[in-house]
Design an enzyme around this catalytic site. Structure first.
Site: not given
Ligand code: PEP
Length: 248
Positions: A9, A11, A94, A96, A164, A170, A210
């Site tokens: 992803n 973003k 997601h 976000e 998630e 992040g 992460s």
């Molecule tokens: C995400 O935004 O779906 C995600 C898992 O981000 P990160 O791997 O940076 O934590």
């Protein structure tokens, strides 16, 4: 057998030249690995990535879609626009999108329904906040998101679930493998309750939050984990390919 899915992803990152370079590097090795690679670039770079990956076997997806087919929805993208560009997947719900755009489970569900009706596989994201984890509500919160966000016609071929935890996205913080396994098992039991247990309902459940080249091996070997949704570490070919090399 269904391969492990490693979804990137991107973003709101990447200009055309970065998208071209990154997708070309992933395509040069990705399909030889023991997993399915999926790239979800920003809408502006989908066409560039589609050309760069060509027929390499790498999959392509959008980061969101609107539930309507067309119309007065400034700034939105329809499922048909994604399939037109060669996408096979779309991420919906997601965290976000849920937090920055106030999307509810009901909003996520109609998007997922539209995605599935339009021929895309919906990657439906769920996950608890840090406060919900600390108060012991994580299983209940995620169970309710799963029950309320998935399309009624969900099956293993048209829907993927991405667990998630919001506090892991992040941040560099990752749940323990026991916590990941416990949640994946819980999601599986909610899915069985909602959709039954025949083999067409053996959904892929991804872990996201992460994931990086160092922790991928352990996470991808955790019970119930069918792949990873990767943010930051998907923006560099080396780290994203290293995650794929960890696929059991
Ligand atoms: C995400 O935004 O779906 C995600 C898992 O981000 P990160 O791997 O940076 O934590």
């Amino acid at each position: 057998m269904t391969r492990i899915l490693i979804a990137g992803n991107w973003k709101m990152n990447g200009d055309i030249s970065m998208a071209q370079n990154l997708a070309t590097m992933i395509a040069s090795e990705g399909d030889a690995l023991n997993c399915e690679y999926l790239l979800c670039p920003p809408f502006t770079a989908i066409q560039t990535v589609a050309s760069a990956i060509g027929d390499s076997g790498i999959s392509l997806g959008g980061q969101d879609c609107h539930a309507a087919e067309a119309g007065a929805h400034t700034g939105d993208i329809s499922v048909g626009m994604l399939t037109d560009l060669g996408c096979g997947y779309v991420i919906v719900g997601h965290s976000e999108r849920r937090s920055n755009h106030g999307e509810t489970d009901a909003d996520v569900k109609v998007k997922a329904e539209a995605a599935v009706e339009g021929g895309l596989t919906a990657i439906v994201c769920v996950g608890e906040s840090e406060a919900e984890r600390e108060s012991g509500d994580a299983l209940a919160v995620v169970g309710s998101q799963v029950a309320s966000s998935l399309p009624d016609a969900a099956s293993a071929t048209n829907t993927v679930i991405a667990y998630e935890p919001v506090w892991a996205i992040g941040t560099g913080k990752v749940p323990t493998v026991e916590q990941i396994a416990e949640m994946h098992l819980h999601i599986k039991s909610v899915l069985t309750q909602e959709f039954g247990s025949d083999s067409s309902k053996t959904f892929r459940i991804l872990y996201g939050g992460s994931v990086n080249a160092e922790n991928a091996d352990e996470i991808l070997r955790t019970d119930g984990v069918g792949g990873a949704l990767v943010g930051g570490a998907s923006l560099k070919a080396e780290s994203f390919l290293a995650i794929g090399r960890s696929c059991p």
